[in-house]
Motif scaffolding. Structure first.
Motif, mmCIF file in Angstrom:
data_model
loop_
_atom_site.group_PDB
_atom_site.id
_atom_site.type_symbol
_atom_site.label_atom_id
_atom_site.label_comp_id
_atom_site.label_asym_id
_atom_site.label_seq_id
_atom_site.Cartn_x
_atom_site.Cartn_y
_atom_site.Cartn_z
ATOM 1 N N ARG A 1 0.823 -1.207 0.000
ATOM 2 C CA ARG A 1 0.000 0.000 0.000
ATOM 3 C C ARG A 1 0.860 1.261 0.000
ATOM 4 O O ARG A 1 0.604 2.216 0.725
ATOM 5 N N GLY A 2 1.912 1.210 -0.809
ATOM 6 C CA GLY A 2 2.756 2.377 -0.998
ATOM 7 C C GLY A 2 3.790 2.633 0.082
ATOM 8 O O GLY A 2 4.498 3.641 0.025
ATOM 9 N N VAL A 3 3.884 1.740 1.055
ATOM 10 C CA VAL A 3 4.827 1.936 2.148
ATOM 11 C C VAL A 3 5.746 0.720 2.246
ATOM 12 O O VAL A 3 5.291 -0.426 2.147
ATOM 13 N N GLN A 4 7.035 0.964 2.441
ATOM 14 C CA GLN A 4 7.961 -0.153 2.591
ATOM 15 C C GLN A 4 7.870 -0.695 4.014
ATOM 16 O O GLN A 4 7.983 0.036 4.982
ATOM 17 N N ARG A 5 7.645 -2.008 4.110
ATOM 18 C CA ARG A 5 7.543 -2.669 5.411
ATOM 19 C C ARG A 5 8.620 -3.729 5.526
ATOM 20 O O ARG A 5 8.891 -4.451 4.574
ATOM 21 N N ARG A 6 9.207 -3.817 6.714
ATOM 22 C CA ARG A 6 10.205 -4.837 6.992
ATOM 23 C C ARG A 6 9.558 -5.937 7.823
ATOM 24 O O ARG A 6 8.666 -5.674 8.633
ATOM 25 N N PHE A 7 10.001 -7.185 7.618
ATOM 26 C CA PHE A 7 9.399 -8.310 8.330
ATOM 27 C C PHE A 7 10.397 -9.455 8.409
ATOM 28 O O PHE A 7 11.343 -9.538 7.620
ATOM 29 N N GLN A 8 10.174 -10.334 9.369
ATOM 30 C CA GLN A 8 11.047 -11.495 9.528
ATOM 31 C C GLN A 8 10.563 -12.654 8.680
ATOM 32 O O GLN A 8 9.365 -12.805 8.422
ATOM 33 N N VAL A 9 11.518 -13.475 8.250
ATOM 34 C CA VAL A 9 11.220 -14.695 7.512
ATOM 35 C C VAL A 9 12.095 -15.817 8.056
ATOM 36 O O VAL A 9 13.182 -15.572 8.569
ATOM 37 N N VAL A 10 11.593 -17.044 7.940
ATOM 38 C CA VAL A 10 12.388 -18.224 8.284
ATOM 39 C C VAL A 10 12.038 -19.312 7.275
ATOM 40 O O VAL A 10 11.278 -20.225 7.556
ATOM 41 N N PRO A 11 12.559 -19.188 6.048
ATOM 42 C CA PRO A 11 12.193 -20.125 4.980
ATOM 43 C C PRO A 11 12.605 -21.550 5.332
ATOM 44 O O PRO A 11 13.615 -21.787 6.002
ATOM 45 N N TYR A 12 11.791 -22.485 4.852
ATOM 46 C CA TYR A 12 12.128 -23.899 5.025
ATOM 47 C C TYR A 12 11.704 -24.647 3.766
ATOM 48 O O TYR A 12 10.503 -24.773 3.490
ATOM 49 N N GLY A 13 12.676 -25.123 2.991
ATOM 50 C CA GLY A 13 12.358 -25.830 1.748
ATOM 51 C C GLY A 13 11.461 -24.972 0.870
ATOM 52 O O GLY A 13 11.757 -23.795 0.636
ATOM 53 N N PRO A 14 10.329 -25.515 0.416
ATOM 54 C CA PRO A 14 9.436 -24.740 -0.451
ATOM 55 C C PRO A 14 8.530 -23.779 0.317
ATOM 56 O O PRO A 14 7.730 -23.069 -0.288
ATOM 57 N N TYR A 15 8.658 -23.740 1.638
ATOM 58 C CA TYR A 15 7.737 -22.951 2.461
ATOM 59 C C TYR A 15 8.357 -21.616 2.854
ATOM 60 O O TYR A 15 9.416 -21.566 3.479
ATOM 61 N N TYR A 16 7.676 -20.552 2.489
ATOM 62 C CA TYR A 16 8.109 -19.199 2.816
ATOM 63 C C TYR A 16 7.348 -18.760 4.064
ATOM 64 O O TYR A 16 6.209 -18.312 3.991
ATOM 65 N N ILE A 17 7.984 -18.938 5.208
ATOM 66 C CA ILE A 17 7.352 -18.605 6.488
ATOM 67 C C ILE A 17 7.744 -17.174 6.821
ATOM 68 O O ILE A 17 8.925 -16.858 6.974
ATOM 69 N N TRP A 18 6.757 -16.299 6.949
ATOM 70 C CA TRP A 18 7.061 -14.884 7.139
ATOM 71 C C TRP A 18 5.991 -14.221 8.003
ATOM 72 O O TRP A 18 5.046 -14.852 8.449
ATOM 73 N N GLY A 19 6.174 -12.926 8.229
ATOM 74 C CA GLY A 19 5.175 -12.145 8.944
ATOM 75 C C GLY A 19 5.002 -12.551 10.394
ATOM 76 O O GLY A 19 5.968 -12.864 11.099
#
Length: 196
Positions: free
Chosen positions: A163-181
């Motif tokens: 929505r027009g604003v840059q947001r930073r967030f944590q991720v902990v990817p595992y294989g094909p799974y993009y775990i974030w937010g």
């Protein structure tokens, strides 16, 4: 190093509060009413060690389609507390029997950008069960090894425009799974409490 169960038991309790705004404090809205919710952070023993149960939300859902999440949801009037809500939702979403879960306790609640005060409920699944995703709500149920989520080196900070604003967030990817937010942020909080 202590075994996973000992580390999980030691992680129970209140700690520093967390929120979706931890990495974007300037975006935090003024005082607002948060709705209570509970999520189940459930671990099972597998042939390869302890593993965490997660879900991939249905791509057809209105809120957070396709995202990785804990089983759980908002507290209903029929729920006695957030623990009851987390157990009920896990039974509905992945067919995890409530009585199969040994609840260790709760972790510090997490404030989401969508207006929920989410309490993670830490538990051990004490009997074998076959996850059955609830059609229409869960596309997939899967597990992530305890050692993966316990290792803080696996967590990254990423950013994107929303929505027009840059947001930073944590991720902990595992294989094909993009775990974030929110899911990744709550897992990072758990990893911090698990210690080295």
């Amino acid at each position: 190093m202590a075994d996973p169960i000992t580390r999980l038991r030691a992680a129970v309790g209140e700690g520093a509060p967390s929120s979706d705004f931890d990495l974007n404090p300037e975006l935090r809205p003024a005082a607002r009413q948060l709705r209570p919710a509970g999520v189940l952070v459930a671990f099972s023993e597998t042939p390869n060690g302890w593993a965490l149960h997660l879900t991939k939300r249905s791509s057809g859902l209105k809120h957070h389609p396709g995202q990785i999440a804990f089983p759980g949801g908002k507290v209903d009037p029929s729920d006695s507390n957030v623990i009851a809500a987390a157990l009920r939702e896990a039974e509905e979403e992945i067919a995890l029997p409530r009585l199969a879960v040994d609840v260790l306790g709760t972790l510090t609640p997490h404030e989401t950008v969508t207006g929920f005060r989410v309490t993670p409920v830490l538990g051990l699944v004490r009997q074998p069960f076959t996850p059955i995703p609830e059609a229409g709500e869960v596309d997939e149920a899967f597990t992530v090894p305890f050692e993966h989520i316990a290792n803080r080196a696996n967590y990254l900070v990423e950013s994107r425009y929303f929505r027009g604003v840059q947001r930073r967030f944590q991720v902990v990817p595992y294989g094909p799974y993009y775990i974030w937010g929110a899911t990744a942020r709550m897992l990072y909080g758990l990893a911090e409490r698990l210690g080295p």
